[in-house]
Design a protein around this motif. Structure first.
Motif, PDB file in Angstrom:
ATOM      1  N   PRO A  89      49.224   7.118  14.840  1.00 42.93           N
ATOM      2  CA  PRO A  89      50.273   6.695  15.763  1.00 42.93           C
ATOM      3  C   PRO A  89      50.041   7.108  17.216  1.00 42.93           C
ATOM      4  O   PRO A  89      50.593   6.498  18.113  1.00 42.93           O
ATOM      5  CB  PRO A  89      51.549   7.334  15.213  1.00 42.93           C
ATOM      6  CG  PRO A  89      51.155   8.177  14.067  1.00 42.93           C
ATOM      7  CD  PRO A  89      49.722   7.949  13.756  1.00 42.93           C
ATOM      8  N   GLU A  90      49.225   8.112  17.456  1.00 44.00           N
ATOM      9  CA  GLU A  90      48.933   8.533  18.830  1.00 44.00           C
ATOM     10  C   GLU A  90      48.067   7.521  19.579  1.00 44.00           C
ATOM     11  O   GLU A  90      48.017   7.518  20.805  1.00 44.00           O
ATOM     12  CB  GLU A  90      48.210   9.888  18.825  1.00 44.00           C
ATOM     13  CG  GLU A  90      49.057  11.046  18.390  1.00 44.00           C
ATOM     14  CD  GLU A  90      49.981  11.518  19.501  1.00 44.00           C
ATOM     15  OE1 GLU A  90      49.570  11.510  20.675  1.00 44.00           O
ATOM     16  OE2 GLU A  90      51.107  11.896  19.178  1.00 44.00           O
ATOM     17  N   LEU A  91      47.340   6.686  18.837  1.00 43.97           N
ATOM     18  CA  LEU A  91      46.397   5.762  19.463  1.00 43.97           C
ATOM     19  C   LEU A  91      47.094   4.501  19.959  1.00 43.97           C
ATOM     20  O   LEU A  91      47.937   3.934  19.285  1.00 43.97           O
ATOM     21  CB  LEU A  91      45.303   5.361  18.471  1.00 43.97           C
ATOM     22  CG  LEU A  91      44.349   6.452  18.028  1.00 43.97           C
ATOM     23  CD1 LEU A  91      43.377   5.900  16.984  1.00 43.97           C
ATOM     24  CD2 LEU A  91      43.581   7.020  19.218  1.00 43.97           C
ATOM     25  N   ASP A  92      46.698   4.075  21.148  1.00 45.43           N
ATOM     26  CA  ASP A  92      47.026   2.748  21.662  1.00 45.43           C
ATOM     27  C   ASP A  92      45.902   2.364  22.619  1.00 45.43           C
ATOM     28  O   ASP A  92      44.956   3.134  22.811  1.00 45.43           O
ATOM     29  CB  ASP A  92      48.408   2.705  22.325  1.00 45.43           C
ATOM     30  CG  ASP A  92      48.535   3.610  23.533  1.00 45.43           C
ATOM     31  OD1 ASP A  92      47.541   3.775  24.290  1.00 45.43           O
ATOM     32  OD2 ASP A  92      49.614   4.164  23.738  1.00 45.43           O
ATOM     33  N   GLU A  93      45.987   1.183  23.210  1.00 47.17           N
ATOM     34  CA  GLU A  93      44.861   0.713  24.018  1.00 47.17           C
ATOM     35  C   GLU A  93      44.583   1.608  25.228  1.00 47.17           C
ATOM     36  O   GLU A  93      43.452   1.679  25.703  1.00 47.17           O
ATOM     37  CB  GLU A  93      45.044  -0.734  24.439  1.00 47.17           C
ATOM     38  CG  GLU A  93      46.145  -0.987  25.432  1.00 47.17           C
ATOM     39  CD  GLU A  93      46.228  -2.445  25.827  1.00 47.17           C
ATOM     40  OE1 GLU A  93      46.397  -2.695  27.028  1.00 47.17           O
ATOM     41  OE2 GLU A  93      46.126  -3.319  24.949  1.00 47.17           O
ATOM     42  N   SER A  94      45.580   2.326  25.712  1.00 46.07           N
ATOM     43  CA  SER A  94      45.357   3.210  26.856  1.00 46.07           C
ATOM     44  C   SER A  94      44.555   4.450  26.475  1.00 46.07           C
ATOM     45  O   SER A  94      44.106   5.197  27.348  1.00 46.07           O
ATOM     46  CB  SER A  94      46.698   3.639  27.467  1.00 46.07           C
ATOM     47  OG  SER A  94      47.369   4.553  26.623  1.00 46.07           O
ATOM     48  N   ARG A  95      44.355   4.655  25.188  1.00 44.37           N
ATOM     49  CA  ARG A  95      43.647   5.841  24.717  1.00 44.37           C
ATOM     50  C   ARG A  95      42.279   5.481  24.136  1.00 44.37           C
ATOM     51  O   ARG A  95      41.732   6.194  23.294  1.00 44.37           O
ATOM     52  CB  ARG A  95      44.523   6.603  23.731  1.00 44.37           C
ATOM     53  CG  ARG A  95      45.834   7.054  24.421  1.00 44.37           C
ATOM     54  CD  ARG A  95      46.751   7.804  23.517  1.00 44.37           C
ATOM     55  NE  ARG A  95      46.398   9.203  23.378  1.00 44.37           N
ATOM     56  CZ  ARG A  95      46.673  10.161  24.278  1.00 44.37           C
ATOM     57  NH1 ARG A  95      47.287   9.865  25.394  1.00 44.37           N
ATOM     58  NH2 ARG A  95      46.323  11.402  24.039  1.00 44.37           N
ATOM     59  N   VAL A  96      41.741   4.356  24.603  1.00 42.25           N
ATOM     60  CA  VAL A  96      40.362   3.969  24.291  1.00 42.25           C
ATOM     61  C   VAL A  96      39.580   4.130  25.587  1.00 42.25           C
ATOM     62  O   VAL A  96      39.913   3.521  26.600  1.00 42.25           O
ATOM     63  CB  VAL A  96      40.276   2.520  23.779  1.00 42.25           C
ATOM     64  CG1 VAL A  96      38.822   2.152  23.483  1.00 42.25           C
ATOM     65  CG2 VAL A  96      41.144   2.320  22.543  1.00 42.25           C
TER      66      VAL A  96
END
Length: 195
Positions: free
Chosen positions: A153-160
Motif C-alpha cells: 500500500p505504500e507504493l504509488d507512481e510517485s515512489r518509482v
C-alpha cells in the motif's frame, strides 16, 4: 502486507531464479521501486551473463569486463529482458542487494533516507543508457509495477525512481534512453496491452 500473507513474494508472471545475494529486511516496509538498467557485456543484450552475475556464477575469463565484476555480490528482485520476459531473483519480502550507497528524499515524511535496499524493490531492465527500451519491456514493467502496488500500500507512481536519482554521483541508469513520461502514462492507463 500481513506476515502470514505470502502471495506477494513471488510474482506469478516471472520465471524464478533464486539469488543468494539477499537477506532479511530490517522491517516489513516496502515503499519504493528502483529502476535499473544492465547489459553484460556492456552494450550487448541476451545471453546468460546477467543471470550468472546475480547468482554468483559469472565466469571471469569469458569476457574482459567480467573479470572486473565477477567478485561482486549483487542482485535485484526482478529482471525484465528485451523480449519482456520477467525473471525473479529475490522474494519481495527480502532485501535484494541492488541500490548500494543510496539516498532519497521521502516527501511523505519530509526526510532524507539512506540505505534504500532496506525498504525498496529493485527492477533491472536489460538495456543501457543509449538504446531505447522495447515495447515489450514497458508492457512487462507496467504489469509488474501494478502488481507490486496492489500488494504494498505504500507504493504509488510517485515512489518509482531510477538508480541515477538515488545515487547520482555513481550511477546513470536507467539512463536517458528510458522514457519516464511514456512509462508513467502507461502506468496510469487502464489497459497495459494498449501501449
Amino acid at each position: 502486507m500481513s506476515s502470514d500473507d505470502t502471495t506477494g513474494v513471488k510474482y506469478p508472471h516471472a520465471r524464478q531464479r533464486a539469488s543468494p545475494n539477499c537477506d532479511a529486511r530490517p522491517s516489513n516496509e516496502v515503499s519504493v521501486v528502483v529502476l535499473h538498467a544492465i547489459s553484460l557485456p556492456p552494450g550487448q543484450f541476451s545471453g546468460a551473463a546477467i543471470e550468472a552475475l546475480f547468482t554468483n556464477q559469472l565466469v571471469a575469463d569469458e569476457h574482459p569486463f567480467f573479470a572486473e565484476i565477477a567478485h561482486l555480490r549483487v542482485s535485484a528482485h526482478f529482471l525484465i529482458r528485451r523480449d519482456g520476459e520477467c525473471v525473479q531473483f529475490v522474494d519481495t519480502d527480502q532485501r535484494a542487494w541492488h541500490a548500494g550507497r543510496s539516498r532519497w528524499w521521502d516527501s511523505r515524511c519530509a526526510s532524507l533516507r539512506q540505505a534504500l535496499n532496506d525498504f525498496s524493490l529493485g527492477i533491472e531492465l536489460e538495456g543501457d543508457d543509449v538504446t531505447p527500451f522495447t515495447k515489450a519491456q514497458y508492457q512487462a514493467l507496467v504489469k509488474l509495477v501494478r502488481w507490486l502496488m496492489a500488494r504494498y500500500p505504500e507504493l504509488d507512481e510517485s515512489r518509482v525512481t531510477g538508480h541515477a536519482h538515488i545515487a547520482p554521483l555513481r550511477k546513470t541508469d536507467p539512463g536517458p534512453a528510458f522514457d519516464w513520461a511514456y512509462f508513467y502514462q502507461a502506468l496510469s492507463n487502464e489497459s497495459v496491452n494498449g501501449l
